[in-house]
Every structure is written in structure tokens, then in C-alpha cells.
Design an enzyme around this catalytic site. Structure first.
Site, PDB file in Angstrom:
ATOM      1  N   CYS A  33     -52.686 -53.295  17.652  1.00  0.00           N
ATOM      2  CA  CYS A  33     -52.403 -53.814  18.998  1.00  0.00           C
ATOM      3  C   CYS A  33     -53.454 -53.341  19.996  1.00  0.00           C
ATOM      4  CB  CYS A  33     -51.008 -53.406  19.446  1.00  0.00           C
ATOM      5  SG  CYS A  33     -49.730 -54.289  18.533  1.00  0.00           S
ATOM      6  N   HIS A  48     -46.043 -57.329  16.427  1.00  0.00           N
ATOM      7  CA  HIS A  48     -45.664 -56.316  17.406  1.00  0.00           C
ATOM      8  C   HIS A  48     -45.492 -56.942  18.799  1.00  0.00           C
ATOM      9  CE1 HIS A  48     -46.909 -52.403  15.136  1.00  0.00           C
ATOM     10  NE2 HIS A  48     -46.208 -53.232  14.382  1.00  0.00           N
ATOM     11  N   GLU A  71     -46.654 -56.093  21.671  1.00  0.00           N
ATOM     12  CA  GLU A  71     -47.883 -56.212  22.463  1.00  0.00           C
ATOM     13  C   GLU A  71     -48.659 -57.471  22.064  1.00  0.00           C
ATOM     14  OE1 GLU A  71     -46.734 -53.628  20.710  1.00  0.00           O
ATOM     15  OE2 GLU A  71     -47.566 -51.720  21.370  1.00  0.00           O
ATOM     16  N   CYS A 112     -50.099 -49.333  18.595  1.00  0.00           N
ATOM     17  CA  CYS A 112     -50.776 -48.957  17.345  1.00  0.00           C
ATOM     18  C   CYS A 112     -52.236 -49.408  17.396  1.00  0.00           C
ATOM     19  CB  CYS A 112     -50.064 -49.588  16.148  1.00  0.00           C
ATOM     20  SG  CYS A 112     -50.339 -51.371  16.040  1.00  0.00           S
TER      21      CYS A 112
END
Ligand SMILES: Nc1ccn([C@H]2C[C@H](O)[C@@H](COP(=O)(O)O)O2)c(=O)n1
Length: 220
Positions: A147, A118, A120, A144
Site C-alpha cells: 500500500c 487493502h 488504502e 503495509c
């Protein structure tokens, strides 16, 4: 001997402009407004910090090869320095021509979710400073749960997001629960404009209205 010409000795008819009257039209990057500013006044139409860092996250997202959702993240220090950016993509060494980008294959192994890092996570791992403690992360989509753990453990203290469209999913509910427990604040940013257009030709615009370039041959 070299003779130095100080600023107050320069050729006034070449270097000076009539500051009270000379102005130029400033067409903004998104072409939505045209304002006239005098050359000795501060621009008024500059980006706010929040718009700038969110726009940076969006620009970074343009690197993503995910065919459905491109996400970018931008980590900013308390003194407004960008210390890391990231976008969603396959891990290093996992050739993104070979790994799956789909999401509807009956086999989970043939969907992207097991593999994609992801935005992040990549932003934290790409950081260019010692650590990201007390930093703010700007990201288009609410993080999420996975993260969120990385954000918390890295010491980031604030999340600024644009959309929370998956707020109904348990992953996002878990993120919020963890952020609240660990003192990471989160807030939604509403951009001041819906669109920001980068027009590379702008660098050569306003040529006729700008002050003439000083003739350097007059300086020794
Ligand atoms: N906060 C987020 C949320 C999602 N992503 C990435 C993960 C996937 O590559 C994509 C989501 O795909 P979709 O289910 O919309 O097809 O976005 C992220 O990096 N950060």
C-alpha cells in the site's frame, strides 16, 4: 400580483425567539457530556478535522467482511474534501462467499492474504477526483509495503494512522523506509474521545426545547 414578504416584515411573535435566554441541552453523540449552548452561539463540541476523517475511515471499515480485522481508509484533499474511501475486501468479481477469509490454513492459497485488497488500495482506486496528489490518507492501521507503494505513486503526501501495532514486521519497516525516501510524511493521530456513538434517534430529539416552527400559512 404576488406580494413578497421580506425577512424584516415577517411575523415577529412567530419567528423570533428570545436569543439571550432561550437555550437547549445538547446531548453529544457519544452521550459523555451535556452542555448548554445558547442558540445564537457556535457549537463548541464539534469534531476536529482529524477526528472527523479518522471516524469516517472507521465507519467505512464497517463495510468490511473480514471476520478478524476491518480496516477503512479515507483520502482527503488539501481543501478538506473527501475524495476517496475504501475498506479491505475481495476484488470485484471474486465472490466473497467463495474466497477464503481464514488465515491459518497450511495452504497459502486457502488463506485471505493472496486475495484481499487493502483499504488504502481501494481508497485510491475508488477516488472520485482526477487524482489524489497532495492529499492526506487517514487509515486505522499503518500501511503495509504494498500500500505504501500505491500511496507514493498516487501522489498522496501524508499518512495519518491510528495504530502501528505491526511496526515490528518487515512490511511496515519497508513502508517507512519508502515514505521517508519519497517525502511522504506520516503521523499518528490520537482521537480526542475513545468512542463516538452514532445515535440515529438524535434527529428527533430536543423537540420540546427547540424554537417552534414558523407557521408558513402566514406567508404568501
Ligand atoms: N493497513 C492495512 C492493514 C491490513 N489490512 C487488511 C488486510 C486484511 O484483510 C486484514 C488483516 O488481517 P489480519 O492479519 O489482522 O487477520 O486487514 C488493510 O486493509 N490495511
Amino acid at each position: 400580483m404576488e406580494h413578497q414578504i421580506n425577512a424584516d416584515e415577517s411575523e415577529p411573535e412567530i419567528c423570533s425567539i428570545n436569543e439571550t435566554t432561550q437555550c437547549y441541552d445538547n446531548v453529544t453523540a457519544d452521550n459523555t457530556s451535556i452542555e448548554t449552548e445558547t442558540l445564537n452561539e457556535k457549537r463548541k463540541n464539534y469534531l476536529s478535522w482529524d477526528d472527523f476523517f479518522m471516524a469516517t475511515a472507521f465507519l467505512v471499515a464497517k463495510r468490511s467482511k473480514d471476520p478478524v480485522t476491518q480496516v477503512g481508509a479515507c483520502i482527503v484533499s488539501p481543501d478538506k474534501k473527501i475524495v476517496g474511501t475504501g475498506y479491505n475486501g475481495m476484488p470485484i468479481g471474486c465472490n466473497d462467499d467463495n474466497f477464503p477469509w481464514g488465515k491459518n490454513n497450511p495452504s497459502k492459497l486457502e488463506n485471505k492474504y493472496f486475495y484481499v485488497c487493502h483499504a488504502e488500495m481501494n481508497a485510491v482506486l475508488n477516488k472520485n477526483s482526477m487524482d489524489v496528489r497532495n492529499c492526506t490518507i487517514y487509515v486505522a492501521l499503518f500501511p503495509c509495503n504494498e500500500c505504501a507503494k500505491i500511496i507514493i505513486q498516487s501522489g498522496i503526501k501524508e499518512v495519518v494512522y491510528l495504530s502501528d501495532k505491526y511496526s515490528f514486521k518487515p512490511e511496515m519497516v519497508a513502508s517507512k523506509r519508502m515514505f521517508k525516501a519519497s517525502g511522504v510524511s506520516f503521523r499518528q493521530h490520537t482521537p480526542s474521545k475513545q468512542q463516538l456513538v452514532l445515535d440515529f434517534s438524535e434527529v428527533n430529539s430536543n423537540m420540546t426545547q427547540m424554537p417552534s416552527t414558523p407557521d408558513k400559512s402566514n406567508y404568501k
